[in-house]
Structure formats: C-alpha cells, structure tokens
Design a protein around this motif. Structure first.
Motif, PDB file in Angstrom:
ATOM      1  N   HIS A 169       0.868  -1.177   0.000  1.00 19.27           N
ATOM      2  CA  HIS A 169       0.000   0.000   0.000  1.00 19.27           C
ATOM      3  C   HIS A 169       0.902   1.223   0.000  1.00 19.27           C
ATOM      4  CE1 HIS A 169      -3.290   2.662   1.022  1.00 19.27           C
ATOM      5  NE2 HIS A 169      -2.511   3.184   1.948  1.00 19.27           N
ATOM      6  N   ALA A 170       0.633   2.197  -0.831  1.00 20.84           N
ATOM      7  CA  ALA A 170       1.285   3.518  -0.845  1.00 20.84           C
ATOM      8  C   ALA A 170       2.785   3.513  -0.539  1.00 20.84           C
ATOM      9  CB  ALA A 170       0.563   4.445   0.131  1.00 20.84           C
ATOM     10  N   LEU A 173       8.541   0.818   1.726  1.00 19.11           N
ATOM     11  CA  LEU A 173      10.011   0.861   1.751  1.00 19.11           C
ATOM     12  C   LEU A 173      10.533  -0.477   1.275  1.00 19.11           C
ATOM     13  CD1 LEU A 173      10.559   2.396   5.297  1.00 19.11           C
ATOM     14  CD2 LEU A 173      10.826   3.538   3.090  1.00 19.11           C
ATOM     15  N   MET A 197       1.946   5.342  11.017  1.00 26.26           N
ATOM     16  CA  MET A 197       1.575   5.410   9.584  1.00 26.26           C
ATOM     17  C   MET A 197       2.276   4.240   8.890  1.00 26.26           C
ATOM     18  SD  MET A 197       1.840   9.527   9.005  1.00 26.26           S
ATOM     19  CE  MET A 197       2.926   9.961  10.357  1.00 26.26           C
ATOM     20  N   GLY A 199       1.634   1.855   6.705  1.00 27.60           N
ATOM     21  CA  GLY A 199       1.531   1.410   5.304  1.00 27.60           C
ATOM     22  C   GLY A 199       1.440  -0.096   5.225  1.00 27.60           C
ATOM     23  N   SER A 200       2.354  -0.740   4.501  1.00 29.14           N
ATOM     24  CA  SER A 200       2.331  -2.203   4.361  1.00 29.14           C
ATOM     25  C   SER A 200       3.058  -2.901   5.514  1.00 29.14           C
ATOM     26  CB  SER A 200       2.983  -2.622   3.047  1.00 29.14           C
ATOM     27  OG  SER A 200       2.673  -1.731   2.034  1.00 29.14           O
ATOM     28  N   THR A 202       6.251  -2.635   6.649  1.00 30.22           N
ATOM     29  CA  THR A 202       7.627  -3.125   6.424  1.00 30.22           C
ATOM     30  C   THR A 202       8.576  -2.866   7.598  1.00 30.22           C
ATOM     31  OG1 THR A 202       7.174  -2.409   4.168  1.00 30.22           O
ATOM     32  CG2 THR A 202       9.333  -3.360   4.579  1.00 30.22           C
ATOM     33  N   ASP A 257      -2.592   2.540  10.757  1.00 27.34           N
ATOM     34  CA  ASP A 257      -2.691   3.296   9.509  1.00 27.34           C
ATOM     35  C   ASP A 257      -4.162   3.650   9.355  1.00 27.34           C
ATOM     36  OD1 ASP A 257      -0.664   3.494   6.785  1.00 27.34           O
ATOM     37  OD2 ASP A 257      -2.808   3.905   6.479  1.00 27.34           O
ATOM     38  N   GLN A 258      -4.425   4.810   8.754  1.00 28.77           N
ATOM     39  CA  GLN A 258      -5.832   5.209   8.622  1.00 28.77           C
ATOM     40  C   GLN A 258      -6.538   4.416   7.524  1.00 28.77           C
ATOM     41  OE1 GLN A 258      -6.074   9.340   7.585  1.00 28.77           O
ATOM     42  NE2 GLN A 258      -5.275   9.070   5.535  1.00 28.77           N
ATOM     43  N   LEU A 286      -4.200   9.231  12.679  1.00 29.35           N
ATOM     44  CA  LEU A 286      -3.331   9.968  13.603  1.00 29.35           C
ATOM     45  C   LEU A 286      -4.131  10.766  14.628  1.00 29.35           C
ATOM     46  CD1 LEU A 286      -0.513  11.666  11.478  1.00 29.35           C
ATOM     47  CD2 LEU A 286      -0.286   9.802  13.105  1.00 29.35           C
ATOM     48  N   ASN A 302       7.398   6.601   8.631  1.00 30.16           N
ATOM     49  CA  ASN A 302       7.737   7.115   7.321  1.00 30.16           C
ATOM     50  C   ASN A 302       6.447   7.695   6.736  1.00 30.16           C
ATOM     51  OD1 ASN A 302       7.850   5.051   4.373  1.00 30.16           O
ATOM     52  ND2 ASN A 302       8.563   7.139   4.511  1.00 30.16           N
ATOM     53  N   LEU A 318      -0.511  17.862   8.078  1.00 31.82           N
ATOM     54  CA  LEU A 318      -0.371  16.535   8.703  1.00 31.82           C
ATOM     55  C   LEU A 318       0.799  16.523   9.700  1.00 31.82           C
ATOM     56  CD1 LEU A 318      -0.955  13.128   7.376  1.00 31.82           C
ATOM     57  CD2 LEU A 318       1.410  13.511   7.883  1.00 31.82           C
TER      58      LEU A 318
HETATM   59  C1  LIG Z   1       4.802   6.288   2.817  1.00 29.33           C
HETATM   60  S1  LIG Z   1       3.501   5.321   3.458  1.00 29.33           S
HETATM   61  C2  LIG Z   1       4.304   4.305   4.644  1.00 29.33           C
HETATM   62  C3  LIG Z   1       4.999   3.135   3.988  1.00 29.33           C
HETATM   63  C4  LIG Z   1       5.527   2.143   4.987  1.00 29.33           C
HETATM   64  N1  LIG Z   1       6.671   2.628   5.704  1.00 29.33           N
HETATM   65  C5  LIG Z   1       5.880   0.825   4.282  1.00 29.33           C
HETATM   66  O1  LIG Z   1       7.067   0.497   4.141  1.00 29.33           O
HETATM   67  O2  LIG Z   1       4.973   0.134   3.815  1.00 29.33           O
HETATM   68  C6  LIG Z   1       2.624   6.442   4.467  1.00 29.33           C
HETATM   69  C7  LIG Z   1       1.363   5.878   5.106  1.00 29.33           C
HETATM   70  O3  LIG Z   1       0.787   6.888   5.944  1.00 29.33           O
HETATM   71  C8  LIG Z   1      -0.606   6.650   5.992  1.00 29.33           C
HETATM   72  N2  LIG Z   1      -1.274   7.876   6.486  1.00 29.33           N
HETATM   73  C9  LIG Z   1      -1.362   9.086   5.879  1.00 29.33           C
HETATM   74  N3  LIG Z   1      -2.033   9.968   6.633  1.00 29.33           N
HETATM   75  C10 LIG Z   1      -2.392   9.309   7.763  1.00 29.33           C
HETATM   76  C11 LIG Z   1      -3.121   9.674   8.944  1.00 29.33           C
HETATM   77  N4  LIG Z   1      -3.609  10.899   9.110  1.00 29.33           N
HETATM   78  N5  LIG Z   1      -3.301   8.730   9.915  1.00 29.33           N
HETATM   79  C12 LIG Z   1      -2.792   7.467   9.749  1.00 29.33           C
HETATM   80  N6  LIG Z   1      -2.114   7.062   8.639  1.00 29.33           N
HETATM   81  C13 LIG Z   1      -1.920   7.966   7.678  1.00 29.33           C
HETATM   82  C14 LIG Z   1      -0.962   6.299   4.544  1.00 29.33           C
HETATM   83  O4  LIG Z   1      -2.187   5.564   4.462  1.00 29.33           O
HETATM   84  C15 LIG Z   1       0.279   5.484   4.113  1.00 29.33           C
HETATM   85  O5  LIG Z   1       0.009   4.095   4.242  1.00 29.33           O
END
Ligand SMILES: C[S@@+](CC[C@H](N)C(=O)[O-])C[C@H]1O[C@@H](n2cnc3c(N)ncnc32)[C@H](O)[C@@H]1O
Length: 376
Positions: A169-170, A173, A197, A199-200, A202, A257-258, A286, A302, A318
């Motif tokens: 997802h998005a 890393l 936050m 994401g997947s 990682t 994660d949201q 968040l 991240n 944010l």
């Molecule tokens: C760059 S990605 C993180 C990738 C992660 N480090 C990985 O390796 O998979 C950023 C994440 O922040 C989440 N995100 C963005 N705004 C958010 C919020 N207000 N609350 C919670 N999660 C949020 C997004 O859904 C996204 O999955």
C-alpha cells in the motif's frame, strides 16, 4: 579466505559495515554503495542468509584495461570460466558502461559473451546458452572508459526481496532499507515501537524478523549454489551455525494506519513473514493516536510524500497535527522519522538530535531523531 563485495543503497553502508564486522569478517572497507570484505566461502554462504542491509554479494575475479573490443575479447578468453560453470548451464552478462567507454554497452556485452562461448566450444565442443531472465551463472561487468571490473554475482534476485511481501500500500520501503533504519535506531534498546503510519508494515515486520528469525532468507536459492566450486555440506553447516547462535528477544511492536487496505496488507505480509503473532496492527488515524502504553519507547515512521503543491500543503498540516499530538501524548519518547519533506518537517516544530542521510530509491531523504517533550 577470499575477497567479496556486498552492495547496498547509498546511505546504508554504515549499517552494512557494522553487520559485516559483527560477523567477524576481515578487511571490511566501505565504498559509496558497497562494502568489501574477506572471509571463507562458507562464511560468505552464511552472509547471504544473515545480512539484513545487503542487496547483493559478488566475487571479484579480474580487473584489467582493454583499449578496443578485439583486446577485450582476447583478455576475456584468457579467464577460465569453465572452472565456475559448465556447458549445460545458462549464463548472462550484466554490463554497465560509462559513456566514454571503448564501445556501446550492448556491443561490449556481445563481445564478452562470444569470448566465453568460444572458450567452451574450443574446450568441450559444446556451448552454454544465454538466459537473460533466470541464468545459472551471472557475470557482472563494470566498464569505466577502458577499465573493466569483472565479478561473479553470487546472489541472483536482490537480497532485499525477502519473499513475504504479498500486498503493498502507498510507497512501501524496500525491505533492506527498512531493516537498515531499524539498525540505525538500535531498535532492540527500546521496549516498545509504534509506527502510526505503517503502510504495508515493512518497518515493523523487519524489526520482528530481526528479533525472531535467525535467517533473513529461508526458502530461496542463491546463484552461488550453481557454481562448480559450491560445497553443499558447508552450506548446510552455515545454516545450522546461524540457527544455533541465534538469540530471540521480545519487544512490543504496534502499527496503525488510517487506510483499511494498508492494515490488510500489513496483516497479510506479517503472516507470510511468520511474525504476525509479534505485531499488533490496527486501523486508526493519527487524530485518534493515544498513548495507551505502560512503558516508554520510540515512534518510528515514514509519513506520506507529496509531489504536487496541494499535497505539499496537506503534508504541512499533517506534520503540524502529528507534532502537536506527539507532544500531548508521547512526552519522553523518541521519534524517528524518515522524510524527504524539508518544508513539512518545519511544521513539526521539533528540534533534531540526529540526522542520517539515506536514499529511498532515487529520493534523497533524512532519517531524523527527535526527543519528544511533553507540553501537557
Ligand atoms: C509512505 S507510506 C508508509 C509506507 C511504509 N513505511 C511501508 O514500508 O509500507 C505512508 C502511510 O501513511 C498513511 N497515512 C497518511 N495519513 C495518515 C493519517 N492521518 N493517519 C494514519 N495514517 C496515515 C498512509 O495511508 C500510508 O500508508
């Protein structure tokens, strides 16, 4: 003892160097995006399974100068490739050449291939086939003007691919980068780690694997297994050594994660990585982040990236809300943030205590440490 080179991303060579020193290898030397070292072949087998920040390991075989393609052909033909692989196996030349080299990359690779094929044909009256997708033997050639560096790829597909990533997802890393960030953080020194936050997942999955699994790679094959010189018994012993000397450690790992798809991907990936029992994942934004934890730990995360101006403005708000939330809830904790967003970082209103430059693919980022001060 032989000399090997382990490759990684720019910015992670410090981590890779410490990993190699911890394995007690000799002559460990850092370069821009690689680290050279010396060890026995069985220790190199072990390195493939133990290293978390390497993407590939190569065995350098020859450096020489050639001033034209004919000379290149003759110099390659003089190297005995028949001691590394046989005519029934397939091979590939992976060549990168600078613009001022003695010929076009395609043509140079062709010349090298011909020299190897002719060598086999003259010796055995048989030739090995070229396989560009999944070769048994891969020769790495770096050409800078008229200087050629030849090495054998011992790895195959990148060590960064651990094989557990089913869904993403998005902007996830790469696994070796996530593992490297965890090593920079000295994550084992904390009792609890939260990625709000995730994401997947990682970062947390790499942390959980480092705590619970002796081997970074369990079910894959490496190119070194195809070499004529490969010793299967030494490989078996190297695996056993790793398992015997490994000590597990417990740590609380929590990811939010949201986005529901992100949590679904994290859960599936953690399951495939065999660490789902070690991480709690929950869908949460968040704005609902609360410190429900009994001890003090680290927030490691991240946040999203922004390319368009509207996204940049959203990011600033944010980061600003995130900073306020952390001060309210997480006083006394450490914050580690991977970000390439200079403007947005200012909106956080925190003072950096450590800055580490790292590259996430082509994006130059900073991995930043802050001590969160409460304003309650
Ligand atoms: C760059 S990605 C993180 C990738 C992660 N480090 C990985 O390796 O998979 C950023 C994440 O922040 C989440 N995100 C963005 N705004 C958010 C919020 N207000 N609350 C919670 N999660 C949020 C997004 O859904 C996204 O999955």
């Amino acid at each position: 003892m032989a000399k090997f080179i382990a490759f990684t991303s720019k910015g992670l060579t410090d981590c890779l160097e410490s990993e190699l020193r911890e394995l007690n290898f000799k002559n460990v030397k850092k370069h821009v995006s690689s680290v050279s070292f010396e060890c026995s072949w069985s220790q190199c087998y072990l390195a493939h399974m133990a290293l978390k920040t390497a993407t590939r390991i190569a065995f350098p075989i020859r450096d020489f100068k050639a001033y034209n393609p004919e000379e290149l052909y003759h110099l390659i033909k003089k190297i005995d490739f028949t001691k590394y692989f046989n005519a029934e196996q397939s091979f590939k030349i992976d060549l990168s050449a600078s613009q001022d080299s003695i010929g076009e990359s395609h043509f140079l690779a062709f010349t090298i291939k011909d020299a190897i094929v002719d060598q086999f044909r003259e010796k055995f009256n048989k030739r090995p086939d070229v396989d560009t997708k999944s070769p048994d033997f891969k020769l790495l050639v770096r050409c800078q003007k008229n200087i050629f560096n030849l090495s054998i790829d011992l790895t195959g597909p990148s060590l960064s691919q651990r094989g557990y990533r089913q869904h993403t997802h998005a902007a996830p890393l790469r696994e070796h980068l996530a593992a490297g960030l965890m090593l920079y953080v000295d994550f084992k020194s904390y009792d609890i780690i939260v990625d709000p936050m995730c994401g997947s997942g990682t970062l947390l999955i790499e942390a959980a694997r480092a705590l619970s699994k002796p081997m970074t790679h369990e079910k894959r094959n490496f190119l070194f297994e195809n070499l004529k010189t490969f010793k299967a018994d030494d490989y078996k012993k190297a695996k056993l050594d790793l398992k015997t000397n490994f000590k597990t450690k417990n740590l609380k790992l929590v990811g939010y994660d949201q986005h529901p798809e992100a949590i679904k991907a994290s859960l599936e990936n953690a399951k495939a990585a065999g660490v789902d029992h070690l991480i709690e994942f929950k869908q949460q934004s968040l704005k609902d982040l609360k410190n429900v934890f009994k001890s003090t730990g680290a927030i490691i995360t991240n946040p999203p990236y922004g390319e368009r101006l509207s996204e940049k403005q959203e990011l600033e708000s944010l980061y600003s809300d995130f900073g306020a939330k952390l001060k309210q809830e997480f006083g006394g904790w450490d914050l580690w943030l991977l970000s390439g967003e200079g403007e947005a970082l200012r909106a956080l209103k925190f003072k950096t205590s450590q800055k580490i430059p790292v590259w996430n693919g082509n994006i130059e980022c900073r991995f930043l440490k802050y001590q969160i001060r409460s304003f309650k």
